[in-house]
Scaffold this motif. Structure first.
Motif, PDB file in Angstrom:
ATOM      1  N   ASP A  64       0.810  -1.226   0.000  1.00 10.37           N
ATOM      2  CA  ASP A  64       0.000   0.000   0.000  1.00 10.37           C
ATOM      3  C   ASP A  64       0.839   1.270   0.000  1.00 10.37           C
ATOM      4  OD1 ASP A  64      -2.203  -1.629   0.144  1.00 10.37           O
ATOM      5  OD2 ASP A  64      -2.594  -1.267   2.274  1.00 10.37           O
ATOM      6  N   ARG A  65       2.155   1.128   0.085  1.00  9.51           N
ATOM      7  CA  ARG A  65       3.080   2.265   0.107  1.00  9.51           C
ATOM      8  C   ARG A  65       2.954   3.102   1.374  1.00  9.51           C
ATOM      9  NH1 ARG A  65       5.516   3.344  -4.932  1.00  9.51           N
ATOM     10  NH2 ARG A  65       4.667   2.113  -6.661  1.00  9.51           N
ATOM     11  N   LEU A  66       2.523   2.468   2.448  1.00  5.35           N
ATOM     12  CA  LEU A  66       2.446   3.162   3.728  1.00  5.35           C
ATOM     13  C   LEU A  66       3.644   2.851   4.623  1.00  5.35           C
ATOM     14  CD1 LEU A  66      -1.365   2.838   4.517  1.00  5.35           C
ATOM     15  CD2 LEU A  66      -0.104   4.925   3.954  1.00  5.35           C
ATOM     16  N   VAL A  67       4.311   1.734   4.371  1.00  8.27           N
ATOM     17  CA  VAL A  67       5.544   1.412   5.080  1.00  8.27           C
ATOM     18  C   VAL A  67       6.578   0.921   4.070  1.00  8.27           C
ATOM     19  CG1 VAL A  67       4.248   0.743   7.162  1.00  8.27           C
ATOM     20  CG2 VAL A  67       5.058  -1.022   5.584  1.00  8.27           C
ATOM     21  N   VAL A  68       7.837   0.954   4.493  1.00 10.10           N
ATOM     22  CA  VAL A  68       8.921   0.447   3.662  1.00 10.10           C
ATOM     23  C   VAL A  68       9.890  -0.311   4.560  1.00 10.10           C
ATOM     24  CG1 VAL A  68      10.217   2.615   3.895  1.00 10.10           C
ATOM     25  CG2 VAL A  68      10.715   1.054   1.997  1.00 10.10           C
ATOM     26  N   GLU A  96     -12.808   7.545  -9.003  1.00 14.64           N
ATOM     27  CA  GLU A  96     -13.872   7.920  -8.055  1.00 14.64           C
ATOM     28  C   GLU A  96     -15.203   8.158  -8.771  1.00 14.64           C
ATOM     29  OE1 GLU A  96     -13.741   9.232  -4.497  1.00 14.64           O
ATOM     30  OE2 GLU A  96     -11.701   8.562  -4.063  1.00 14.64           O
ATOM     31  N   PRO A  97     -15.217   8.834  -9.928  1.00 14.36           N
ATOM     32  CA  PRO A  97     -16.487   8.977 -10.642  1.00 14.36           C
ATOM     33  C   PRO A  97     -17.065   7.638 -11.090  1.00 14.36           C
ATOM     34  CG  PRO A  97     -14.916  10.618 -11.398  1.00 14.36           C
ATOM     35  CD  PRO A  97     -14.156   9.664 -10.540  1.00 14.36           C
ATOM     36  N   VAL A  98     -16.213   6.686 -11.455  1.00 17.21           N
ATOM     37  CA  VAL A  98     -16.693   5.356 -11.843  1.00 17.21           C
ATOM     38  C   VAL A  98     -17.399   4.696 -10.661  1.00 17.21           C
ATOM     39  CG1 VAL A  98     -16.001   3.030 -12.566  1.00 17.21           C
ATOM     40  CG2 VAL A  98     -14.922   5.034 -13.598  1.00 17.21           C
ATOM     41  N   ALA A  99     -16.774   4.784  -9.485  1.00 13.95           N
ATOM     42  CA  ALA A  99     -17.374   4.176  -8.293  1.00 13.95           C
ATOM     43  C   ALA A  99     -18.687   4.864  -7.930  1.00 13.95           C
ATOM     44  CB  ALA A  99     -16.399   4.245  -7.124  1.00 13.95           C
ATOM     45  N   ALA A 100     -18.715   6.198  -8.012  1.00 17.46           N
ATOM     46  CA  ALA A 100     -19.933   6.930  -7.668  1.00 17.46           C
ATOM     47  C   ALA A 100     -21.070   6.574  -8.624  1.00 17.46           C
ATOM     48  CB  ALA A 100     -19.653   8.432  -7.697  1.00 17.46           C
ATOM     49  N   ARG A 101     -20.764   6.502  -9.926  1.00 14.90           N
ATOM     50  CA  ARG A 101     -21.788   6.144 -10.901  1.00 14.90           C
ATOM     51  C   ARG A 101     -22.289   4.722 -10.679  1.00 14.90           C
ATOM     52  NH1 ARG A 101     -23.368   7.947 -16.003  1.00 14.90           N
ATOM     53  NH2 ARG A 101     -21.678   9.490 -16.075  1.00 14.90           N
ATOM     54  N   ARG A 102     -21.361   3.790 -10.456  1.00 17.44           N
ATOM     55  CA  ARG A 102     -21.760   2.400 -10.211  1.00 17.44           C
ATOM     56  C   ARG A 102     -22.637   2.295  -8.971  1.00 17.44           C
ATOM     57  NH1 ARG A 102     -19.796  -2.270 -12.317  1.00 17.44           N
ATOM     58  NH2 ARG A 102     -20.233  -3.253 -10.296  1.00 17.44           N
ATOM     59  N   ALA A 103     -22.246   3.018  -7.915  1.00 17.49           N
ATOM     60  CA  ALA A 103     -23.032   2.967  -6.677  1.00 17.49           C
ATOM     61  C   ALA A 103     -24.453   3.477  -6.923  1.00 17.49           C
ATOM     62  CB  ALA A 103     -22.349   3.786  -5.594  1.00 17.49           C
ATOM     63  N   ALA A 104     -24.569   4.547  -7.723  1.00 10.19           N
ATOM     64  CA  ALA A 104     -25.882   5.115  -8.017  1.00 10.19           C
ATOM     65  C   ALA A 104     -26.736   4.194  -8.873  1.00 10.19           C
ATOM     66  CB  ALA A 104     -25.714   6.469  -8.714  1.00 10.19           C
ATOM     67  N   GLU A 105     -26.089   3.515  -9.802  1.00  4.56           N
ATOM     68  CA  GLU A 105     -26.846   2.748 -10.793  1.00  4.56           C
ATOM     69  C   GLU A 105     -26.990   1.272 -10.451  1.00  4.56           C
ATOM     70  OE1 GLU A 105     -24.783   3.549 -14.425  1.00  4.56           O
ATOM     71  OE2 GLU A 105     -25.547   5.614 -14.575  1.00  4.56           O
ATOM     72  N   LYS A 106     -26.125   0.738  -9.587  1.00  6.32           N
ATOM     73  CA  LYS A 106     -26.141  -0.699  -9.360  1.00  6.32           C
ATOM     74  C   LYS A 106     -26.379  -1.133  -7.909  1.00  6.32           C
ATOM     75  CE  LYS A 106     -23.106  -1.642 -13.324  1.00  6.32           C
ATOM     76  NZ  LYS A 106     -24.179  -2.282 -14.114  1.00  6.32           N
ATOM     77  N   SER A 107     -26.268  -0.221  -6.955  1.00  6.14           N
ATOM     78  CA  SER A 107     -26.477  -0.623  -5.564  1.00  6.14           C
ATOM     79  C   SER A 107     -27.954  -0.856  -5.284  1.00  6.14           C
ATOM     80  CB  SER A 107     -25.920   0.439  -4.613  1.00  6.14           C
ATOM     81  OG  SER A 107     -26.568   1.684  -4.803  1.00  6.14           O
ATOM     82  N   PHE A 146     -19.320   4.621  -0.226  1.00  2.81           N
ATOM     83  CA  PHE A 146     -19.774   4.544  -1.621  1.00  2.81           C
ATOM     84  C   PHE A 146     -18.866   3.661  -2.468  1.00  2.81           C
ATOM     85  CE2 PHE A 146     -17.313   8.526  -2.559  1.00  2.81           C
ATOM     86  CZ  PHE A 146     -16.787   8.228  -3.812  1.00  2.81           C
ATOM     87  N   TYR A 147     -17.594   3.492  -2.041  1.00  3.08           N
ATOM     88  CA  TYR A 147     -16.760   2.495  -2.731  1.00  3.08           C
ATOM     89  C   TYR A 147     -17.390   1.113  -2.581  1.00  3.08           C
ATOM     90  CZ  TYR A 147     -12.924   5.982  -2.294  1.00  3.08           C
ATOM     91  OH  TYR A 147     -12.133   7.109  -2.335  1.00  3.08           O
ATOM     92  N   ARG A 148     -17.811   0.789  -1.364  1.00  5.42           N
ATOM     93  CA  ARG A 148     -18.414  -0.524  -1.109  1.00  5.42           C
ATOM     94  C   ARG A 148     -19.730  -0.667  -1.863  1.00  5.42           C
ATOM     95  NH1 ARG A 148     -18.332  -4.565   2.803  1.00  5.42           N
ATOM     96  NH2 ARG A 148     -16.098  -4.373   2.463  1.00  5.42           N
ATOM     97  N   ALA A 149     -20.508   0.421  -1.901  1.00  8.16           N
ATOM     98  CA  ALA A 149     -21.806   0.374  -2.578  1.00  8.16           C
ATOM     99  C   ALA A 149     -21.661   0.182  -4.083  1.00  8.16           C
ATOM    100  CB  ALA A 149     -22.593   1.657  -2.303  1.00  8.16           C
ATOM    101  N   ALA A 150     -20.482   0.515  -4.631  1.00  9.37           N
ATOM    102  CA  ALA A 150     -20.263   0.344  -6.069  1.00  9.37           C
ATOM    103  C   ALA A 150     -20.292  -1.121  -6.483  1.00  9.37           C
ATOM    104  CB  ALA A 150     -18.935   0.977  -6.480  1.00  9.37           C
ATOM    105  N   GLY A 151     -20.024  -2.015  -5.542  1.00  6.42           N
ATOM    106  CA  GLY A 151     -20.173  -3.440  -5.807  1.00  6.42           C
ATOM    107  C   GLY A 151     -19.074  -4.073  -6.640  1.00  6.42           C
ATOM    108  N   ASP A 157     -10.917  -1.866  -3.529  1.00  6.97           N
ATOM    109  CA  ASP A 157      -9.579  -2.002  -2.949  1.00  6.97           C
ATOM    110  C   ASP A 157      -8.625  -0.941  -3.482  1.00  6.97           C
ATOM    111  OD1 ASP A 157     -10.394  -4.156  -1.454  1.00  6.97           O
ATOM    112  OD2 ASP A 157      -9.497  -5.675  -2.749  1.00  6.97           O
ATOM    113  N   THR A 158      -8.697  -0.696  -4.783  1.00  6.62           N
ATOM    114  CA  THR A 158      -7.815   0.290  -5.394  1.00  6.62           C
ATOM    115  C   THR A 158      -8.098   1.686  -4.855  1.00  6.62           C
ATOM    116  OG1 THR A 158      -7.636  -1.014  -7.425  1.00  6.62           O
ATOM    117  CG2 THR A 158      -7.066   1.315  -7.574  1.00  6.62           C
ATOM    118  N   LEU A 159      -9.372   2.039  -4.778  1.00  4.07           N
ATOM    119  CA  LEU A 159      -9.732   3.369  -4.308  1.00  4.07           C
ATOM    120  C   LEU A 159      -9.414   3.566  -2.831  1.00  4.07           C
ATOM    121  CD1 LEU A 159     -13.019   4.114  -6.259  1.00  4.07           C
ATOM    122  CD2 LEU A 159     -10.901   5.431  -6.304  1.00  4.07           C
ATOM    123  N   VAL A 160      -9.629   2.548  -2.024  1.00  2.00           N
ATOM    124  CA  VAL A 160      -9.280   2.653  -0.605  1.00  2.00           C
ATOM    125  C   VAL A 160      -7.787   2.924  -0.455  1.00  2.00           C
ATOM    126  CG1 VAL A 160      -9.018   1.340   1.538  1.00  2.00           C
ATOM    127  CG2 VAL A 160     -11.186   1.292   0.323  1.00  2.00           C
TER     128      VAL A 160
END
Length: 221
Positions: A64-68, A96-107, A146-151, A157-160
């Motif tokens: 995740d590039r949080l530790v080395v 992020e727009p892809v996730a938001a659109r998916r959440a709106a249209e598919k959740s 809303f990442y989770r709601a995108a399904g 995982d990528t967005l988180v």
């Protein structure tokens, strides 16, 4: 500004997951400062787990590039490089727009109801009363919801991962960011668009939110 945990929040399933979640939070919130060494024994003791789950968590955090990790030197929190902001935003502004659109249209109805509830909580609470850590945890919670709601677990995982990196930069400059209430307020409109099933508006608001974040940070520098 509270709301009960629900299915839109991923819950740790194992000791390694628990260690990973706890360390991620400490790293993002700068409780473990950039470049600080990480003592896996001390972390294990503080979490009440063994060293093996902590080591597994550290391996994931390196991805995740949080530790080395350095041979014979140990593991350290990564530095916060402001030049990474452009790279992170370049990815987030596309996804992020892809996730938001998916959440709106598919959740489903239940997920949308939870998002609407989150939006209402934002509308009815005074963000000025929240402490710094509470503000940042709230910001992360909205995005993860809303990442989770995108399904799409791969998209989630990528967005988180990239939201974690962006939030870490945000924490570094939070005390100098003006109009943070407006940043939080944008969440309400985004969540309401998703809850209403308006994919086009949700995507636009998500994109504007990411670009606005980058502009706010650059205005400080």
């Amino acid at each position: 500004m509270t709301i009960a945990p629900d299915e839109l929040e991923r819950q740790p399933a194992s000791l390694a997951d628990r260690a990973y979640a706890a360390l991620t939070d400490r790293l993002i919130m700068l409780e473990i400062p950039p470049m600080a060494p990480i003592d896996d024994v001390a972390v294990a003791e503080s979490l009440g787990v063994g060293r093996t789950p902590v080591r597994e968590a550290l391996k994931r955090l390196e991805i995740d590039r949080l530790v080395v990790s350095y041979p014979r030197r140990g593991t350290f929190a990564t530095g916060v490089d402001i030049t990474d902001l452009a790279y992170i935003s370049e990815i987030r502004v596309q996804l992020e727009p892809v996730a938001a659109r998916r959440a709106a249209e598919k959740s489903g109805d239940a997920a949308r109801a939870k998002l609407a509830e989150l939006a209402e909580t934002i509308r009815t609470n005074d963000v000025h009363t929240l402490a710094r850590d509470e503000l940042m945890h709230w910001d992360m919670r909205v995005h993860r919801a809303f990442y989770r709601a995108a399904g799409n677990p791969h998209l989630e995982d990528t967005l988180v991962r990239y939201n974690n990196l962006a939030t870490r930069i945000f924490c570094l400059f939070l005390d100098r960011v003006s109009h943070f209430d407006a940043h939080i307020g944008e969440h309400a409109g985004l969540l309401e668009a998703i809850a209403a099933g308006d994919g086009a508006r949700a995507a636009t608001l998500a994109r504007d939110h990411v670009t606005g974040f980058e502009k706010a940070i650059r205005a400080i520098l």
